[in-house]
Design an enzyme around this catalytic site. Structure first.
Site, PDB file in Angstrom:
ATOM      1  N   GLY A  58       0.751  -1.304  -0.079  1.00  0.00           N
ATOM      2  CA  GLY A  58      -0.008   0.006  -0.243  1.00  0.00           C
ATOM      3  C   GLY A  58       0.663   1.455  -0.061  1.00  0.00           C
ATOM      4  O   GLY A  58       0.277   2.480   0.447  1.00  0.00           O
ATOM      5  N   ASN A 102       2.067   2.947  -2.661  1.00  0.00           N
ATOM      6  CA  ASN A 102       1.110   3.935  -3.531  1.00  0.00           C
ATOM      7  C   ASN A 102      -0.285   4.488  -2.976  1.00  0.00           C
ATOM      8  O   ASN A 102      -0.443   5.804  -3.088  1.00  0.00           O
ATOM      9  CB  ASN A 102       0.951   3.056  -4.933  1.00  0.00           C
ATOM     10  CG  ASN A 102       2.159   3.199  -5.718  1.00  0.00           C
ATOM     11  OD1 ASN A 102       2.527   4.108  -6.350  1.00  0.00           O
ATOM     12  ND2 ASN A 102       2.797   2.041  -5.937  1.00  0.00           N
ATOM     13  N   LEU A 127      -8.409  -9.586 -11.173  1.00  0.00           N
ATOM     14  CA  LEU A 127      -9.056  -8.876 -12.117  1.00  0.00           C
ATOM     15  C   LEU A 127     -10.344  -8.037 -12.076  1.00  0.00           C
ATOM     16  O   LEU A 127     -11.235  -8.745 -10.977  1.00  0.00           O
ATOM     17  CB  LEU A 127      -9.294  -9.928 -12.910  1.00  0.00           C
ATOM     18  CG  LEU A 127      -9.778  -9.738 -14.576  1.00  0.00           C
ATOM     19  CD1 LEU A 127      -8.918  -8.826 -15.325  1.00  0.00           C
ATOM     20  CD2 LEU A 127     -10.294 -10.782 -15.355  1.00  0.00           C
ATOM     21  N   HIS A 143       0.788  -0.035 -13.353  1.00  0.00           N
ATOM     22  CA  HIS A 143       1.478  -1.259 -13.621  1.00  0.00           C
ATOM     23  C   HIS A 143       3.102  -0.803 -13.812  1.00  0.00           C
ATOM     24  O   HIS A 143       3.504   0.034 -14.472  1.00  0.00           O
ATOM     25  CB  HIS A 143       0.920  -1.621 -15.025  1.00  0.00           C
ATOM     26  CG  HIS A 143       1.694  -3.118 -15.371  1.00  0.00           C
ATOM     27  ND1 HIS A 143       1.074  -4.363 -14.807  1.00  0.00           N
ATOM     28  CD2 HIS A 143       2.751  -3.460 -16.021  1.00  0.00           C
ATOM     29  CE1 HIS A 143       1.859  -5.529 -15.187  1.00  0.00           C
ATOM     30  NE2 HIS A 143       2.875  -4.800 -15.956  1.00  0.00           N
ATOM     31  N   ASP A 153      -4.371  -5.558 -17.807  1.00  0.00           N
ATOM     32  CA  ASP A 153      -3.273  -4.451 -18.236  1.00  0.00           C
ATOM     33  C   ASP A 153      -3.815  -4.148 -19.852  1.00  0.00           C
ATOM     34  O   ASP A 153      -2.600  -3.844 -20.396  1.00  0.00           O
ATOM     35  CB  ASP A 153      -1.791  -5.126 -18.185  1.00  0.00           C
ATOM     36  CG  ASP A 153      -1.675  -5.678 -16.714  1.00  0.00           C
ATOM     37  OD1 ASP A 153      -2.005  -4.692 -15.781  1.00  0.00           O
ATOM     38  OD2 ASP A 153      -0.958  -6.690 -16.515  1.00  0.00           O
ATOM     39  N   GLU A 168       6.637   5.607  -9.358  1.00  0.00           N
ATOM     40  CA  GLU A 168       4.937   5.560  -9.104  1.00  0.00           C
ATOM     41  C   GLU A 168       4.858   6.583  -8.120  1.00  0.00           C
ATOM     42  O   GLU A 168       3.654   7.330  -8.194  1.00  0.00           O
ATOM     43  CB  GLU A 168       4.877   4.160  -8.549  1.00  0.00           C
ATOM     44  CG  GLU A 168       4.894   2.969  -9.813  1.00  0.00           C
ATOM     45  CD  GLU A 168       4.523   1.556  -9.224  1.00  0.00           C
ATOM     46  OE1 GLU A 168       4.127   0.820 -10.151  1.00  0.00           O
ATOM     47  OE2 GLU A 168       4.799   1.559  -7.886  1.00  0.00           O
TER      48      GLU A 168
HETATM   49  C1  GAR Z   1       3.203  -1.579  -7.510  1.00  0.00           C
HETATM   50  O1  GAR Z   1       4.501  -1.618  -8.127  1.00  0.00           O
HETATM   51  C2  GAR Z   1       2.270  -1.388  -8.747  1.00  0.00           C
HETATM   52  O2  GAR Z   1       2.729  -1.008  -9.957  1.00  0.00           O
HETATM   53  C3  GAR Z   1       2.194  -3.132  -8.700  1.00  0.00           C
HETATM   54  O3  GAR Z   1       2.112  -3.499  -7.363  1.00  0.00           O
HETATM   55  C4  GAR Z   1       3.093  -2.668  -6.801  1.00  0.00           C
HETATM   56  C5  GAR Z   1       2.186  -2.366  -5.401  1.00  0.00           C
HETATM   57  O4  GAR Z   1       3.182  -1.694  -4.502  1.00  0.00           O
HETATM   58  N1  GAR Z   1       1.045  -3.439  -9.510  1.00  0.00           N
HETATM   59  C6  GAR Z   1       0.898  -4.272 -10.327  1.00  0.00           C
HETATM   60  O5  GAR Z   1       1.699  -5.121 -10.553  1.00  0.00           O
HETATM   61  C7  GAR Z   1      -0.339  -4.647 -11.074  1.00  0.00           C
HETATM   62  N2  GAR Z   1      -0.355  -5.523 -12.100  1.00  0.00           N
HETATM   63  P1  GAR Z   1       2.525  -0.669  -3.195  1.00  0.00           P
HETATM   64  O6  GAR Z   1       1.392  -2.088  -2.644  1.00  0.00           O
HETATM   65  O7  GAR Z   1       3.671  -0.614  -2.289  1.00  0.00           O
HETATM   66  O8  GAR Z   1       1.613   0.263  -3.682  1.00  0.00           O
END
Ligand code: GAR
Length: 200
Positions: free
Chosen positions: A12, A14, A86, A103, A144, A173
């Site tokens: 979490g 992001n 999904l 992504h 995606d 990100e």
């Molecule tokens: C992020 O890097 C995001 O881009 C990826 O999961 C991570 C979550 O990080 N998402 C995917 O791979 C979707 N296909 P976080 O929980 O620290 O935000």
């Protein structure tokens, strides 16, 4: 008010960056939804004073209770931030062009089922790519494949590992996702104002 639902399955980081970004914008309200009761995102959201809802698979795919929850909250935008399931078509239909995902690679490469988180970075490093990046895109019924809204690249050096690449990608990100969401929010604000003027 603009109501944003953040879907997250894990750490979490992001989700937290996005919530923090909008802290001073009093017309924005968040709810965090997770499919994982033990996800650290729940702790983060609580610390930031944001409501949390946990749901099970059949509540998303069979019973429509997630859809009804979002509708009852009058959600304007759904943000996927490390959400690993999904999105079913009932949500895609109910929120047209209002679901956005990030992504951790340059789509259309390294996307699709099973391509999430560190799996993506391992595949990129194994293939000896010289660059990777982030993709922010609208969500449709396929993993995606929705319309790309934003991409940013990052160089990969021979010394990079999946771990160091993940670090670089996360930094991108955290920088760009809140800014792109801000642009989408601005659009929603504009539409809401127009609706009010039309009603008058
Ligand atoms: C992020 O890097 C995001 O881009 C990826 O999961 C991570 C979550 O990080 N998402 C995917 O791979 C979707 N296909 P976080 O929980 O620290 O935000």
């Amino acid at each position: 008010m603009i109501q944003i639902a953040i879907f997250a399955s894990g750490n979490g980081s992001n989700a937290a960056k996005i919530i923090e970004h909008f802290k001073l914008q009093k017309d924005i309200s968040f709810v965090v939804l997770s499919n994982n009761a033990n996800a650290f995102v729940i702790e983060r959201a609580k610390r930031l004073g944001v409501e949390v809802a946990v749901f099970e698979k059949n509540e998303l795919y069979k019973k429509e209770s997630v859809l009804h929850f979002l509708q009852s909250k009058e959600i304007d935008l759904i943000v996927l931030a490390g959400f690993m399931w999904l999105i079913p078509s009932n949500l895609v239909t109910a929120f047209p062009n209002k679901i956005v995902n990030i992504h951790p690679a340059l789509l259309p490469k390294y996307g699709g089922k099973g391509m999430y988180g560190d799996n993506v970075h391992r595949a990129v490093i194994e293939n000896k790519e010289t660059q990777s990046g982030i993709t922010i895109h609208l969500v449709n019924e396929k993993y995606d494949e929705g319309q790309i809204v934003f991409q940013e690249k990052v160089k990969i050096t021979p010394k990079d590992t999946a771990e160091t690449l993940a670090h670089k990608i996360h930094a991108l990100e955290h920088l760009y996702y809140p800014l792109i969401i801000e642009e989408l929010v601005e659009e929603i604000r504009k539409n809401k104002k127009e609706e009010i003027t039309e009603e008058e």
